[in-house]
Write an enzyme that holds these catalytic residues in place. Structure first.
Site, mmCIF file in Angstrom:
data_model
loop_
_atom_site.group_PDB
_atom_site.id
_atom_site.type_symbol
_atom_site.label_atom_id
_atom_site.label_comp_id
_atom_site.label_asym_id
_atom_site.label_seq_id
_atom_site.Cartn_x
_atom_site.Cartn_y
_atom_site.Cartn_z
ATOM 1 C CG ASN A 1 -1.934 1.123 1.207
ATOM 2 O OD1 ASN A 1 -1.811 2.042 0.407
ATOM 3 N ND2 ASN A 1 -2.897 1.078 2.092
ATOM 4 C CG ASP A 2 1.753 3.044 3.702
ATOM 5 O OD1 ASP A 2 0.672 3.542 3.354
ATOM 6 O OD2 ASP A 2 1.985 2.648 4.855
#
Lengths: 113, 465
Positions: free
Chosen positions: B394-395
């Site tokens: 995600n990040d």
């Protein structure tokens, strides 16, 4: 200037040079192998076992040698654990596995064709 | 054996240790390097055994420890590597403290004058307090990584903070140094200041690590790796042993460099990680309202797109490892490759829970390492890639990293948003470690495939025919 160089100064020379060597060698390590790097450095730092062996080795068994023996045990966990787990990981980075599978697949395709 | 001969053997071992690290510059030479390391260690241990007594006692202790280590090394799962490494750091730390105790007890058995000269005392002080911090800090890190937080709050993966934490640490550090000075100046063995100093160092190790959150663990492990090296070097100084100094410095600088790489990859300054609590505060402030639409599709849809692409780049995140989906991914990749698709993997430096962790997890699944690329090496090619498949990450693919003012601005990311099509597998729309929404998920060219990574990838494998 006269007299001999203090051992601490010699140690410092060794230390600074070793940090330099470490710096240059470590930046050359491929990022893919950073986890094995960590486990092998763990094994290498457990060369402290040498100090533990000396601690455990005075002429008769006393407080100091018992403490040393315990340190030998702890460091030995790392010596064996560190090198063996590194070896296990590095085996996974061997190239032979996919080649063998490809060969099997190719053989299968030839048979079908 | 004369002291000179012993020192020369130690020199040989030191050179072998350097070669062991040098070998890691490529997977091809790495196994030979590891062998050099083992030979170096064997030399160091054998020549030391030759000059010591109580060999039986030492061999028994060594055998118990060695068998434990070998057993663990064989059994440990690759996902548990961070825990194992943390546990091993604690061993080095404790061994350093115990050796320091033995030196204080009887300096003569190490060839050090009795009473100990001040120079040796200073070095011993440094070696033992760094060792003590390494030990207790690593125990806490181990607990956090092994998920013992439910049983003991001290091991909680959430940052453990309390009022006055930093002043307390500072005061303790000053008091510890004070007792170190007392040990330095004492005319006798100096047991009392030594023991008090070591006790404070043990407490400090705990206090330094508890406020650091689970997401920052890659930095913490690297940092403790570094400490364990400096502890060994410190002991080497007090024993006048060049090999210990060299080995310790190699490890110390290795850990320091890894900490630097991890901090840079997570866009954290080293000090904000050490001072702790950063992730929680920033994340809560930054999470905004989500009212944008997301395009989602099934695993079969995704499989169709993948099978018709020319080039696919897979971005694995730790979610993939949690779901144990590596083998399924490799199977899918093989099927795609058989269809003539160019499949590669893109690894962010913090894709796993420790440096290089994801590479090991993929290697374990027998993904050939020449299909696996580091972030910097593949980012330039993502613009010409048909599909980027993001699995459990995600990040590390959040384009907000390019937006000035965002909390993760400046963090290096895998530029998945540049690809022609982006497929993202996630369990839900929940935010990542940084607590940020991810604009990548709302782009027109993005298709979300919700579900457990293993299930989704297995469905894709079935659908690709």
């Amino acid at each position: 200037m006269t007299g001999t160089v203090d051992p601490t100064v010699i140690n410092l020379v060794v230390f600074v040079l070793a940090v330099f060597v470490g710096y240059h060698v470590i930046w050359n390590v491929t990022p893919a192998l950073h986890t094995p790097l960590m486990s092998v450095t763990n094994a290498i730092s457990s060369v402290i076992i040498v100090g533990a062996i000396l601690a455990a080795g005075p002429s008769e068994v006393d407080f100091g040698s018992i403490v040393g023996a315990v340190a030998v045990g702890l460091a030995a966990v790392n010596v064996f654990g560190g090198f063996l787990v590194t070896q296990r990981m590095l085996e996974m980075f061997r190239k032979k596995a996919p080649r063998v599978e490809n060969a099997v697949e190719n053989a299968a395709e030839k048979e079908q064709g | 054996m004369s002291a000179n001969l012993l020192a020369l053997w130690y020199l040989a071992a030191s050179v072998l240790f350097i070669l062991a690290l040098k070998g890691l510059s490529s997977p091809v030479s790495a196994r030979r390097g590891n062998l050099f390391g083992m030979i170096g260690m064997a030399i160091a241990v054998l020549v030391t055994l030759a000059v010591t007594r109580n060999v039986t006692l030492i061999l028994i202790a060594g055998a118990i420890g060695g068998m434990t280590g070998a057993f663990v090394a064989r059994r440990v799962q690759m996902t548990q590597m961070p825990e194992l490494v943390a546990a091993m750091h604690s061993m080095v730390g404790m061994a350093a403290v115990l050796i320091a105790v033995a030196v204080v007890n009887n300096p003569a058995s190490f060839g050090v004058l009795d009473p100990m000269p001040r120079g040796n005392r200073l070095e011993l002080f440094i070696g033992s307090f760094v060792g003590a911090i390494t030990f207790s800090g690593s125990v806490i890190a181990f607990g956090k990584l092994a998920g013992l937080g439910k049983k003991f709050r001290l091991f909680s993966s959430a940052p453990v903070t309390f009022k006055g934490q930093h002043p307390l640490n500072l005061v303790l550090a000053i008091v510890m140094i004070g007792f170190g000075v007392a040990f330095f100046l004492s005319a006798d063995k100096g047991w009392v200041p030594f023991i008090v100093m070591a006790a404070i160092a043990f407490v400090l190790g705990v206090l330094i690590i508890i406020p650091i959150g689970g997401a920052d663990m890659p930095v913490v492990i690297s940092m403790l790796n570094s400490y364990s090296g400096w502890a060994a070097a410190g002991i080497g100084f007090s024993l006048n042993n060049s090999m210990l100094i060299i080995a310790g410095s190699l490890v110390g600088s290795s850990g320091a460099i890894l900490s630097y790489i991890m901090c840079k990859a997570m866009n954290r300054s080293f000090f904000s990680v050490i001072l702790g609590g950063f992730g929680a505060a920033e994340g809560a402030a930054a999470a905004g309202a989500i009212d944008k639409t997301v395009r989602s599709g099934s695993a079969e849809d995704a499989a169709f797109l993948l099978a018709n692409a020319e080039s696919v780049v897979i971005v694995p995140g730790y979610g993939l490892a949690v779901a144990r989906a590596q083998h399924a991914v490799k199977e899918m990749a093989q099927k795609l490759i058989a269809k003539g698709v160019n499949v590669r993997y893109a690894i962010h430096p913090v894709a796993g829970r420790m440096p290089g962790h994801m590479n090991v997890l993929l290697a374990e699944a027998e993904v050939p390492y020449d299909q696996v690329f580091e972030m910097e090496d593949i980012n330039g090619e993502l613009g010409a890639t048909d599909i980027v498949l993001v699995l459990g990450a995600n990040d590390v693919v959040n384009p907000l990293a390019h937006t000035p003012g965002s909390p993760i601005h400046g963090m290096p990311i895998i530029e998945a948003h540049k690809a022609r099509t982006v497929l993202v597998n996630k369990r839900s729309m929940a935010a990542g470690y940084a607590g940020l929404d991810n604009p990548l998920f709302y782009m027109d060219k993005t298709m979300m495939v919700f579900g457990d990574a293993k299930k989704v990838v297995e469905d894709m494998v079935k659908a690709i025919e």
